[in-house]
Motif scaffolding. Structure first.
Motif, PDB file in Angstrom:
ATOM      1  N   GLN A   1     -38.630  32.963 -33.791  1.00  0.00           N
ATOM      2  CA  GLN A   1     -37.376  32.211 -33.731  1.00  0.00           C
ATOM      3  C   GLN A   1     -36.239  33.097 -33.261  1.00  0.00           C
ATOM      4  OE1 GLN A   1     -35.805  30.913 -37.526  1.00  0.00           O
ATOM      5  NE2 GLN A   1     -35.094  28.989 -36.639  1.00  0.00           N
ATOM      6  N   VAL A   2     -36.182  34.323 -33.803  1.00  0.00           N
ATOM      7  CA  VAL A   2     -35.128  35.265 -33.412  1.00  0.00           C
ATOM      8  C   VAL A   2     -35.241  35.608 -31.937  1.00  0.00           C
ATOM      9  CG1 VAL A   2     -34.326  37.637 -33.695  1.00  0.00           C
ATOM     10  CG2 VAL A   2     -34.762  36.225 -35.710  1.00  0.00           C
ATOM     11  N   SER A   3     -36.466  35.863 -31.475  1.00  0.00           N
ATOM     12  CA  SER A   3     -36.682  36.179 -30.063  1.00  0.00           C
ATOM     13  C   SER A   3     -36.204  35.036 -29.172  1.00  0.00           C
ATOM     14  CB  SER A   3     -38.169  36.450 -29.816  1.00  0.00           C
ATOM     15  OG  SER A   3     -38.413  36.687 -28.450  1.00  0.00           O
ATOM     16  N   HIS A   4     -36.515  33.804 -29.580  1.00  0.00           N
ATOM     17  CA  HIS A   4     -36.070  32.631 -28.817  1.00  0.00           C
ATOM     18  C   HIS A   4     -34.549  32.540 -28.784  1.00  0.00           C
ATOM     19  CE1 HIS A   4     -35.537  28.480 -27.520  1.00  0.00           C
ATOM     20  NE2 HIS A   4     -34.849  28.250 -28.627  1.00  0.00           N
ATOM     21  N   LEU A   5     -33.901  32.777 -29.923  1.00  0.00           N
ATOM     22  CA  LEU A   5     -32.443  32.698 -29.994  1.00  0.00           C
ATOM     23  C   LEU A   5     -31.787  33.749 -29.106  1.00  0.00           C
ATOM     24  CD1 LEU A   5     -32.087  32.148 -33.852  1.00  0.00           C
ATOM     25  CD2 LEU A   5     -31.442  30.501 -32.074  1.00  0.00           C
ATOM     26  N   ILE A   6     -32.351  34.963 -29.110  1.00  0.00           N
ATOM     27  CA  ILE A   6     -31.794  36.042 -28.279  1.00  0.00           C
ATOM     28  C   ILE A   6     -31.946  35.704 -26.800  1.00  0.00           C
ATOM     29  CG2 ILE A   6     -32.099  38.455 -27.587  1.00  0.00           C
ATOM     30  CD1 ILE A   6     -32.819  39.052 -30.512  1.00  0.00           C
ATOM     31  N   GLN A   7     -33.116  35.220 -26.417  1.00  0.00           N
ATOM     32  CA  GLN A   7     -33.343  34.862 -25.016  1.00  0.00           C
ATOM     33  C   GLN A   7     -32.420  33.726 -24.578  1.00  0.00           C
ATOM     34  OE1 GLN A   7     -37.513  34.034 -24.446  1.00  0.00           O
ATOM     35  NE2 GLN A   7     -38.154  36.025 -25.241  1.00  0.00           N
ATOM     36  N   ALA A   8     -32.255  32.737 -25.448  1.00  0.00           N
ATOM     37  CA  ALA A   8     -31.383  31.612 -25.121  1.00  0.00           C
ATOM     38  C   ALA A   8     -29.930  32.069 -24.994  1.00  0.00           C
ATOM     39  CB  ALA A   8     -31.508  30.528 -26.199  1.00  0.00           C
ATOM     40  N   THR A   9     -29.521  32.983 -25.871  1.00  0.00           N
ATOM     41  CA  THR A   9     -28.161  33.516 -25.801  1.00  0.00           C
ATOM     42  C   THR A   9     -27.951  34.284 -24.504  1.00  0.00           C
ATOM     43  OG1 THR A   9     -28.042  33.702 -28.213  1.00  0.00           O
ATOM     44  CG2 THR A   9     -26.460  34.985 -26.942  1.00  0.00           C
ATOM     45  N   ALA A  10     -28.918  35.122 -24.131  1.00  0.00           N
ATOM     46  CA  ALA A  10     -28.814  35.894 -22.889  1.00  0.00           C
ATOM     47  C   ALA A  10     -28.692  34.968 -21.681  1.00  0.00           C
ATOM     48  CB  ALA A  10     -30.031  36.811 -22.742  1.00  0.00           C
TER      49      ALA A  10
ATOM     50  N   THR B   1     -29.976  28.754 -39.938  1.00  0.00           N
ATOM     51  CA  THR B   1     -31.363  29.089 -40.271  1.00  0.00           C
ATOM     52  C   THR B   1     -31.525  30.502 -40.813  1.00  0.00           C
ATOM     53  OG1 THR B   1     -31.782  29.755 -37.969  1.00  0.00           O
ATOM     54  CG2 THR B   1     -32.294  27.480 -38.566  1.00  0.00           C
ATOM     55  N   LEU B   2     -30.671  31.426 -40.378  1.00  0.00           N
ATOM     56  CA  LEU B   2     -30.823  32.831 -40.772  1.00  0.00           C
ATOM     57  C   LEU B   2     -29.742  33.297 -41.739  1.00  0.00           C
ATOM     58  CD1 LEU B   2     -31.549  34.290 -37.205  1.00  0.00           C
ATOM     59  CD2 LEU B   2     -33.244  33.706 -38.954  1.00  0.00           C
ATOM     60  N   GLY B   3     -28.688  32.495 -41.923  1.00  0.00           N
ATOM     61  CA  GLY B   3     -27.543  32.925 -42.718  1.00  0.00           C
ATOM     62  C   GLY B   3     -26.578  33.735 -41.858  1.00  0.00           C
ATOM     63  N   TYR B   4     -25.371  33.928 -42.366  1.00  0.00           N
ATOM     64  CA  TYR B   4     -24.346  34.614 -41.572  1.00  0.00           C
ATOM     65  C   TYR B   4     -24.733  36.066 -41.282  1.00  0.00           C
ATOM     66  CZ  TYR B   4     -19.687  35.741 -39.815  1.00  0.00           C
ATOM     67  OH  TYR B   4     -18.625  36.127 -39.017  1.00  0.00           O
ATOM     68  N   SER B   5     -25.234  36.766 -42.298  1.00  0.00           N
ATOM     69  CA  SER B   5     -25.659  38.153 -42.082  1.00  0.00           C
ATOM     70  C   SER B   5     -26.823  38.213 -41.105  1.00  0.00           C
ATOM     71  CB  SER B   5     -26.057  38.814 -43.404  1.00  0.00           C
ATOM     72  OG  SER B   5     -24.953  38.963 -44.259  1.00  0.00           O
TER      73      SER B   5
END
Length: 217
Positions: A11-20, A41-45
């Motif tokens: 999920q994190v990898s997908h979010l980073i790629q989408a942001t890029a 999904t991950l919280g603010y931190s």
């Protein structure tokens, strides 16, 4: 590997790629939606630690190797700072809360690390005085003294070989209250380890998780 851990990593990898991708397309609206999803999904931190900071690092690398234009790098910084500015408005701060001054030393132009630190610190209960990047020691010390700050947070990212930093840090310590905690984070701190030791600075391994006021007190 535990399936849940794998799911989070994916999920994190997908979010980073989408942001890029949003950054390359100068698409702030999409970036905002991605960060909203990450925060839920991950919280603010988790948003800061797992998504925003890796994205910032990727933007820096892309800019240095020429795959991202200067305009793209500037837009990314602006988009992220605008999102974080809006995100902290829900964090209330007591009038009596201790003051944390946040900035970067002279010559350190990358301010996103400092800004992220200020957002997380506000969430942790600090009253934030954010000064922006690249200020000389005398100016920082004046703000610390004028606000009666309980601590100072610095971010050091780039350059990592600036000979002025040692002098600036020593002058900052000399001009500030002797018992002022100086917290320093950022990817460049290892390059200035001795200079930070000389001023009794507290190294923050992750600037997205600064010490709480209770820990400082």
């Amino acid at each position: 590997t535990h399936p849940q851990v794998t799911d989070v990593a994916g999920q994190v990898s997908h979010l980073i790629q989408a942001t890029a991708s949003a950054i390359r397309n100068f698409d702030q609206a999409t970036l905002d939606r991605i960060f909203d999803e990450a925060s839920l999904t991950l919280g603010y931190s988790g948003l800061l630690e797992l998504v925003v900071i890796p994205v910032i690092q990727q933007v820096g690398e892309d800019w240095h190797n020429g795959s991202l234009t200067s305009a793209g790098e500037h837009a990314a910084t602006s988009f992220i700072m605008q999102y974080l500015t809006n995100s902290v408005r829900s964090f209330t701060t007591e009038d009596s809360a201790p003051v944390l001054v946040v900035t970067t030393p002279a010559g350190q132009l990358h301010e996103l690390g400092a800004f992220i630190g200020s957002c997380q610190a506000r969430r942790s209960g600090w009253k934030i005085v954010y000064l922006g990047p690249s200020l000389p020691a005398d100016e920082i010390a004046h703000a610390v003294n004028r606000t009666n700050a309980s601590a100072l947070l610095l971010s050091i990212v780039y350059p990592i070989d600036d000979p002025r930093i040692s002098t600036e840090l020593k002058r900052l310590r000399d001009k500030s209250p002797k018992d002022l905690p100086i917290l320093v984070g950022g990817s460049g701190i290892l390059s200035y380890r001795q200079s930070l030791q000389d001023i009794d600075a507290v190294s923050i391994t992750s600037i997205s998780r600064p010490l709480s006021p209770i820990q400082i007190a």
